[in-house]
Design an enzyme around this catalytic site. Sequence first.
Site, PDB file in Angstrom:
ATOM      1  NE  ARG A 182      -5.662  -5.750 -21.646  1.00  0.00           N
ATOM      2  CZ  ARG A 182      -5.886  -4.742 -22.461  1.00  0.00           C
ATOM      3  NH1 ARG A 182      -5.095  -3.681 -22.426  1.00  0.00           N
ATOM      4  NH2 ARG A 182      -6.877  -4.774 -23.331  1.00  0.00           N
ATOM      5  CG  ASP A 234      -6.719  -0.852 -23.851  1.00  0.00           C
ATOM      6  OD1 ASP A 234      -7.777  -1.092 -24.451  1.00  0.00           O
ATOM      7  OD2 ASP A 234      -5.882  -1.730 -23.565  1.00  0.00           O
ATOM      8  N   PRO A 250       0.811  -1.223   0.000  1.00  0.00           N
ATOM      9  CG  PRO A 250      -0.764  -1.522   1.695  1.00  0.00           C
ATOM     10  CD  PRO A 250       0.516  -2.073   1.170  1.00  0.00           C
ATOM     11  CD  GLU A 267       0.978  -4.209  11.307  1.00  0.00           C
ATOM     12  OE1 GLU A 267       1.010  -2.967  11.258  1.00  0.00           O
ATOM     13  OE2 GLU A 267      -0.072  -4.865  11.466  1.00  0.00           O
TER      14      GLU A 267
END
Length: 251
Positions: free
Chosen positions: A154, A169, A89, A116
């Site tokens: 991809r 895209d 994160p 953690e």
Amino acid sequence: MRIDVLTLFPEMLEGVFGASILGKAREKKLVALSAINFRTYATNKHNTVDDYPYGGGGGMVLKPDPVFAAVEDLEVAPDTKPRVILMCPQGETFTQAKAEELSRERHLVFICGHYEGYDERIREHLVTDELSIGDYVLTGGEIPAMAVIDSVVRLLPGVLGNESSAVTDSYSTGLLEHPHYTRPPEFRGWSVPDVLISGHHGRIEAWRREQSLLRTLQRRPELLDKVELTSKERIWLAEQKKNSEEDGVDK
């Protein structure tokens, strides 16, 4: 390309690796995908890969030794230095530009943590990149790793049936993608825009560019600051923005 994923739950990845675009790319040998349980590199009798943090605090921290050992045991092609990616994160927010960058590599290694967090020495001395797929926390790095891998694979030559698909895209051009329509030409009274069935390729491309600009203005206006626009497009966007604001006041 070769992609290795270090995880405590390899079964989470095998279904994704064998299905849809990833599965076809694997069958064509355009990419080699493997999930490796780094618990097998634990050196204690209980095969534990985590421990309590020094200094106290809640949660458990992944130990450095099994992770280092797993990465160092990987088979690496001559003259190749893998990109070792920590899903975290705290990492750099993953973008289409990052996917395009990673798609040019020969070997990617993903480290998926749980608990953690990671021993800081993994960050400092092993990984080359830290990536996050958004400002939220998941129970582990497997789902983010699968999202990044799908986005990267991809883009590899030969993976998509239509090579132009990845080029147009959303985000690849810096703009959100234009609307798409298919048969039937009319459905429940809603018709396909006439320009798309006109057969006039120049007008179609102009319409798609205009729609991409408009959709980006409406949904992600901050992206327009990074896109190279013509003076005509800037004037048109300013008019669209003004009209939208006036409509809002009228309502």
